[in-house]
Design a protein around this motif. Structure first.
Motif, PDB file in Angstrom:
ATOM      1  N   ARG A  71       0.826  -1.203   0.000  1.00 15.21           N
ATOM      2  CA  ARG A  71       0.000   0.000   0.000  1.00 15.21           C
ATOM      3  C   ARG A  71       0.864   1.258   0.000  1.00 15.21           C
ATOM      4  O   ARG A  71       0.592   2.209  -0.725  1.00 15.21           O
ATOM      5  CB  ARG A  71      -0.934  -0.022   1.201  1.00 15.21           C
ATOM      6  N   ILE A  72       1.888   1.266   0.840  1.00  8.71           N
ATOM      7  CA  ILE A  72       2.791   2.418   0.847  1.00  8.71           C
ATOM      8  C   ILE A  72       3.507   2.521  -0.493  1.00  8.71           C
ATOM      9  O   ILE A  72       3.755   3.613  -1.003  1.00  8.71           O
ATOM     10  CB  ILE A  72       3.817   2.295   1.995  1.00  8.71           C
TER      11      ILE A  72
ATOM     12  N   TYR B  40      -0.488  11.476   2.408  1.00  3.84           N
ATOM     13  CA  TYR B  40      -1.674  11.206   3.209  1.00  3.84           C
ATOM     14  C   TYR B  40      -1.633   9.774   3.746  1.00  3.84           C
ATOM     15  O   TYR B  40      -1.934   9.525   4.916  1.00  3.84           O
ATOM     16  CB  TYR B  40      -2.955  11.386   2.383  1.00  3.84           C
ATOM     17  N   PHE B  41      -1.264   8.847   2.872  1.00  5.94           N
ATOM     18  CA  PHE B  41      -1.250   7.448   3.287  1.00  5.94           C
ATOM     19  C   PHE B  41      -0.154   7.183   4.312  1.00  5.94           C
ATOM     20  O   PHE B  41      -0.362   6.459   5.293  1.00  5.94           O
ATOM     21  CB  PHE B  41      -1.056   6.535   2.072  1.00  5.94           C
TER      22      PHE B  41
ATOM     23  N   GLY C 258      -1.298   8.515   7.571  1.00  3.99           N
ATOM     24  CA  GLY C 258      -2.319   7.630   8.116  1.00  3.99           C
ATOM     25  C   GLY C 258      -1.710   6.389   8.743  1.00  3.99           C
ATOM     26  O   GLY C 258      -2.148   5.935   9.812  1.00  3.99           O
ATOM     27  N   ARG C 259      -0.663   5.844   8.096  1.00  5.74           N
ATOM     28  CA  ARG C 259       0.010   4.679   8.663  1.00  5.74           C
ATOM     29  C   ARG C 259       0.730   5.045   9.964  1.00  5.74           C
ATOM     30  O   ARG C 259       0.803   4.231  10.894  1.00  5.74           O
ATOM     31  CB  ARG C 259       0.974   4.100   7.628  1.00  5.74           C
TER      32      ARG C 259
ATOM     33  N   GLY D 130      -7.531   5.275   8.975  1.00  4.95           N
ATOM     34  CA  GLY D 130      -7.945   4.839   7.645  1.00  4.95           C
ATOM     35  C   GLY D 130      -8.716   5.878   6.871  1.00  4.95           C
ATOM     36  O   GLY D 130      -8.937   5.722   5.666  1.00  4.95           O
TER      37      GLY D 130
ATOM     38  N   TRP E  65      -6.468   9.057   4.377  1.00  5.38           N
ATOM     39  CA  TRP E  65      -6.276   8.918   2.936  1.00  5.38           C
ATOM     40  C   TRP E  65      -7.580   9.133   2.177  1.00  5.38           C
ATOM     41  O   TRP E  65      -7.633   9.898   1.219  1.00  5.38           O
ATOM     42  CB  TRP E  65      -5.702   7.528   2.625  1.00  5.38           C
ATOM     43  N   THR E  66      -8.649   8.444   2.612  1.00  2.00           N
ATOM     44  CA  THR E  66      -9.905   8.541   1.863  1.00  2.00           C
ATOM     45  C   THR E  66     -10.472   9.957   1.885  1.00  2.00           C
ATOM     46  O   THR E  66     -10.977  10.446   0.872  1.00  2.00           O
ATOM     47  CB  THR E  66     -10.952   7.567   2.445  1.00  2.00           C
TER      48      THR E  66
ATOM     49  N   HIS F 281      -0.781  -2.849   9.363  1.00  2.00           N
ATOM     50  CA  HIS F 281      -1.326  -1.665  10.030  1.00  2.00           C
ATOM     51  C   HIS F 281      -1.828  -1.957  11.447  1.00  2.00           C
ATOM     52  O   HIS F 281      -2.137  -1.032  12.201  1.00  2.00           O
ATOM     53  CB  HIS F 281      -2.462  -1.052   9.196  1.00  2.00           C
TER      54      HIS F 281
END
Length: 335
Positions: A41-42, A92-93, A96-97, A111, A114-115, A255
């Protein structure tokens, strides 16, 4: 026409050199984040952004030898315009992590960072892309070009506003981590990397915003070197910054792994569980309704892991608290 931002004609050679640089960086992102550290994901957004630049610069180089090909010119402009916001999405991701890693310091469900921000960015990008297509089309009517210019200006101000909101979240999280005594080396690398990346993107956004308010024959739009110095070079520095300090090296791929409140022990928990409907979490990521009603539905698993204690509550209230672990549960008593 005054106020119309027309990019300068591309010089031969420079664009293909930058296409090669971004290709190398994008390949490095895949190797580091996806293959070496297994954080898919990263590792998704960083190579995507780099390869968007690769495609944009490749078309830009081709267009420098085929100046009458309007389609290639427009495509290159759109690709080079939408690539930097993808780096925003990567930030953003990553942030978030980091919130997943320290869930007890998060103001927002990790979570939803990012969204929420990507959804807002996507809306701004749609506006921007429509504007860039109109501005780049020299055959369009003056009214259409002006409308396109207005759309780009609106999108840039929207992006600047979202950027400031995101930076405020970063700074607040950083402050709370330092105050809680859990700002370890991994978090230092991630947060300082995010600050540097955000500042590079801010430099690019400021230049883009200013350029659209100057006439096409101004220094910002009539010469090519400001475009390289204030937009393309910062983006190259940004992508290689992420190569030097690959985020997946410093943040767990899983995560559910979090840092206990002792600031040293890493544990695997159940993950942040928000029992609200997904649409509620999307439109109310801070759970304002739950906070106001005193019924927020966060699963505070870090209070019963047998290691930490209600450190944040103690610091915010100023009361001295003792923590007793009984049967795997944390009991808070005032000293």
């Amino acid at each position: 026409m005054p106020g119309q931002a027309r990019p300068p004609g591309p010089a031969h050679g420079a664009s293909i050199a930058f296409a090669i640089l971004f290709t190398i960086s994008g390949t490095g992102h895949i190797w580091q984040n996806n293959l070496k550290y297994r954080s898919y994901r990263i590792g998704f957004l960083l190579p995507w952004a780099a390869f968007l630049f690769t495609a944009g610069f490749t078309l830009r180089e081709y267009g420098s030898y085929n100046t009458n090909n309007l389609g290639v010119f427009i495509a290159s402009q759109v690709l080079l315009f939408i690539a930097p916001p993808v780096y925003n999405g990567a930030n953003y991701f990553i942030f978030g992590r980091a919130l997943y890693y320290l869930p007890y310091l998060s103001l927002i469900h990790p979570g939803r960072v990012w969204t929420t921000f990507v959804a807002l960015d996507a809306a701004a990008d749609v506006v921007a892309a429509n504007g860039v297509v109109r501005v780049a089309n020299a055959r369009a009517e003056p009214s259409a070009i002006k409308a396109g210019l207005d759309l780009v200006k609106i999108s840039l101000f929207l992006l600047m506003g979202m950027f400031l909101a995101f930076m405020a979240l970063n700074i607040h999280f950083h402050y709370r981590a330092v105050k809680a005594g859990v700002f370890n080396y991994k978090l230092k690398v991630i947060m300082y990397e995010l600050y540097a990346s955000n500042l590079l993107i801010l430099l690019r956004n400021c230049f883009r915003t200013a350029a659209f308010f100057y006439p096409w024959h101004s220094l910002a739009n009539g010469k090519e070197w400001p475009l390289w110095v204030f937009e393309f070079v910062p983006m190259v520095v940004n992508t290689y910054l992420m190569n030097i300090y690959p985020p997946a090296k410093y943040l767990p791929a899983n995560h559910k792994i979090y840092l206990a409140m002792d600031g040293k022990t890493e544990l695997e928990g159940p993950g942040m569980v928000d029992k609200r409907h997904f649409l509620w979490t999307l439109f109310d990521p801070f759970d304002v309704k739950g906070i106001v009603q005193g019924k927020d539905k966060k699963n505070r698993y870090w209070l019963s892991d047998g290691i930490g204690g209600p450190l944040i509550e103690a610091q915010s209230s100023g009361a001295e608290l003792s923590v007793i672990h009984q049967g795997g549960q944390t009991v808070k008593t005032e000293a």
